[in-house]
Design a protein around this motif. Structure first.
Motif, mmCIF file in Angstrom:
data_model
loop_
_atom_site.group_PDB
_atom_site.id
_atom_site.type_symbol
_atom_site.label_atom_id
_atom_site.label_comp_id
_atom_site.label_asym_id
_atom_site.label_seq_id
_atom_site.Cartn_x
_atom_site.Cartn_y
_atom_site.Cartn_z
ATOM 1 N N ALA A 87 -2.131 -4.389 1.871
ATOM 2 C CA ALA A 87 -1.292 -4.288 0.663
ATOM 3 C C ALA A 87 -2.127 -4.644 -0.568
ATOM 4 C CB ALA A 87 -0.083 -5.203 0.783
ATOM 5 N N PHE A 91 -3.200 -2.069 -3.502
ATOM 6 C CA PHE A 91 -2.788 -2.433 -4.873
ATOM 7 C C PHE A 91 -3.963 -2.269 -5.838
ATOM 8 C CE2 PHE A 91 -0.542 -4.772 -8.117
ATOM 9 C CZ PHE A 91 -1.460 -5.625 -8.714
ATOM 10 N N PRO B 85 3.508 -1.533 -9.714
ATOM 11 C CA PRO B 85 2.511 -1.709 -8.650
ATOM 12 C C PRO B 85 2.694 -3.027 -7.901
ATOM 13 C CG PRO B 85 1.456 -0.878 -10.635
ATOM 14 C CD PRO B 85 2.878 -1.189 -11.013
ATOM 15 N N PHE B 86 3.126 -4.067 -8.584
ATOM 16 C CA PHE B 86 3.329 -5.363 -7.929
ATOM 17 C C PHE B 86 4.464 -5.269 -6.913
ATOM 18 C CE2 PHE B 86 2.510 -9.824 -7.630
ATOM 19 C CZ PHE B 86 3.723 -10.431 -7.371
ATOM 20 N N ALA B 89 3.251 -3.356 -3.953
ATOM 21 C CA ALA B 89 2.381 -4.173 -3.102
ATOM 22 C C ALA B 89 3.219 -5.078 -2.204
ATOM 23 C CB ALA B 89 1.426 -5.001 -3.960
ATOM 24 N N TRP B 90 4.299 -5.620 -2.728
ATOM 25 C CA TRP B 90 5.167 -6.474 -1.911
ATOM 26 C C TRP B 90 5.931 -5.672 -0.857
ATOM 27 C CZ3 TRP B 90 6.520 -11.355 -0.602
ATOM 28 C CH2 TRP B 90 5.705 -12.360 -1.153
ATOM 29 N N ASP B 92 4.695 -2.998 0.547
ATOM 30 C CA ASP B 92 3.643 -2.784 1.551
ATOM 31 C C ASP B 92 3.419 -4.040 2.391
ATOM 32 O OD1 ASP B 92 1.406 -0.744 -0.545
ATOM 33 O OD2 ASP B 92 3.159 -0.201 0.672
ATOM 34 N N ALA B 93 3.399 -5.200 1.747
ATOM 35 C CA ALA B 93 3.134 -6.450 2.464
ATOM 36 C C ALA B 93 4.222 -6.721 3.503
ATOM 37 C CB ALA B 93 3.020 -7.613 1.478
ATOM 38 N N ILE B 94 5.473 -6.440 3.140
ATOM 39 C CA ILE B 94 6.569 -6.639 4.099
ATOM 40 C C ILE B 94 6.442 -5.647 5.251
ATOM 41 C CG2 ILE B 94 9.080 -6.419 4.415
ATOM 42 C CD1 ILE B 94 9.283 -7.534 1.486
ATOM 43 N N ASP B 96 3.721 -4.407 6.456
ATOM 44 C CA ASP B 96 2.637 -4.847 7.324
ATOM 45 C C ASP B 96 2.996 -6.130 8.081
ATOM 46 O OD1 ASP B 96 -0.394 -3.709 5.577
ATOM 47 O OD2 ASP B 96 0.937 -2.740 7.013
#
Lengths: 227, 209
Positions: A87, A91, B85-86, B89-90, B92-94, B96
């Motif tokens: 991520a 980003f 974008p932030f 990214a979060w 995406d993080a969840i 993953d």
């Protein structure tokens, strides 16, 4: 607060207009290296904060509860945290032209990264024993997990490189998944020198990516290289 | 402009294809929902799929493999990827973190579902708690902190569909597993109640997971 090593990267320029980036990870390459290399390739100055591993001190135990998911790497951008290495890499990459030129290419960058992750989940059962991170029967794990996962994954990468013909994994310019795969190839080749001999395009790719000037400079100056 | 032609290839189950089907349903996007049985897979389909795997999303004849890559592609196209974008990214993080949790849960899950041999109680003792701890405390915190009722931001996103689908399976297969995380059931019910999702759930083929 913590005593851990931290170094600023080499591309420091006018700070006022720019965000402040801090990357937190252990003092190893591991999952953090693709993030560090993506930042380096994007030309982004960042504080490369390296915590000692848990066995070597209390720093991670103290910091863990301050991370979003109790894990690292974590990127802090102007004080706001982002967890998970892919991520974070995406980003940075997607804001700096390093994530594919189209939505379709970006999907292929992501697909190769996740295919690598699936490979690594299997392969690391052997690799981590080989590298001495865990106990186990190295020969048996190589036969049951190392070789089969390698033989499932790297033909796909070899084929992909032949198809793009650009020297890069997706499209005709470098993306963050090129950094991920080249790093993995370097780790594997260091651990088992002949392991990837059946994949000449893969080996050429690693050479090419690590010769990119900003990456070459990063590798030459990273702490692991100077040990 | 001409419409994009989508074909989604997967097995006759929900699992990792369902978030994609739900995004298409919510956005009102037509697609071919190709469901391949195990027999058909080996006889006919495996060597037609890039990476020898499903799910695959075919976009005007060109294939994309890997469920998260497909999910993110569709999410970006149709507004399920956050507003900044932030936020992306979060999301995406969840996604993953969910994948990591799934790897930790799978040894128990597969034995429970009958996909693999093993001692289900032993697998449960080993996997259940550690897997849950990797994911659900963090999702609970996000839901407690976000007034919108969605996981990230103020509108439904890709990972709302992903998490809701899995929580639904946990309710069916492992009642009690999430008893300390009631917010996840509230969230799942909210997503299932979205009109386009409710309509999809009523008409979709029935499968166990």
């Amino acid at each position: 607060i913590f005593s851990f090593s931290s170094q600023k990267s080499h591309h420091f320029s006018r700070l006022s207009a720019m965000s402040v980036y801090k990357l937190f990870y252990f003092d190893i390459r591991g999952r953090g290296e693709v993030v560090r290399q993506t930042l380096a390739l994007a030309g982004i100055p960042f504080e490369d904060i390296r915590l000692p591993r848990p066995a070597d001190g209390p720093q991670w135990a103290e910091f863990k509860s301050k991370t979003p998911f109790g894990q690292m790497p974590v990127l802090e951008v102007d004080g706001k945290q982002i967890p998970q290495a892919f991520a974070i890499s995406r980003f940075i990459a997607s804001q700096h032209g390093l994530a594919g030129a189209t939505a379709f290419e970006a999907a292929w960058v992501d697909a190769i990264a996740d295919q690598w992750k699936d490979f690594h989940t299997e392969f690391s059962k052997f690799l981590f024993v080989k590298l001495g991170f865990r106990e186990g029967n190295e020969k048996l794990l190589k036969a049951e997990h190392g070789i089969p996962s390698l033989d499932n994954f790297f033909p796909l990468i070899e084929k992909q490189l032949k198809e793009t013909g650009s020297g890069f994994l997706v499209g005709d310019s470098v993306t963050w998944v090129d950094l991920l795969i080249a790093e993995a190839v370097q780790v594997i080749s260091t651990a088992e020198p002949d392991f990837l001999d059946a994949f000449p395009e893969v080996l050429k790719h690693e050479q090419k990516i690590h010769a990119i000037p900003l990456i070459k400079k990063w590798i030459e100056n990273r702490p692991e290289q100077r040990r | 402009s001409t419409m994009v032609h989508y074909k989604l290839y997967y097995f006759p189950s929900r699992s990792v294809a369902e978030p994609v089907r739900q995004m298409f349903a919510y956005a009102g996007i037509e697609y071919e929902d190709v469901r391949i049985t195990k027999e058909e897979w080996l006889a006919e389909w495996k060597n037609k799929m890039t990476f020898d795997q499903v799910p695959v999303l075919e976009v005007d004849g060109k294939q994309i493999p890997q469920s998260l890559a497909i999910g993110r592609f569709v999410a970006k196209q149709y507004g399920f990827y956050g507003k900044t974008p932030f936020e992306a990214a979060w999301i995406d993080a969840i996604a993953d973190q969910f994948k990591d949790y799934w790897v930790a849960l799978a040894p128990w899950f597969y034995v429970h579902m009958g996909y693999a041999e093993g001692d289900v109680e032993a697998a449960k003792a080993k996997c259940a708690g550690p897997a849950r701890d990797m994911l659900f405390p963090h999702l609970q915190k996000l839901l407690k902190e976000n007034k919108s009722g969605f996981l990230i931001g103020d509108q439904v996103s890709w990972i709302d569909f992903m998490i809701q689908e899995h929580v639904t399976v946990l309710e069916e297969e492992f009642p009690g597993y999430l008893k300390d995380y009631p917010e996840l059931f509230v969230h799942a019910a909210k997503i299932r109640a979205l009109p386009a999702i409710k309509a999809w759930i009523e008409k979709r083929p029935v499968s166990r997971g």
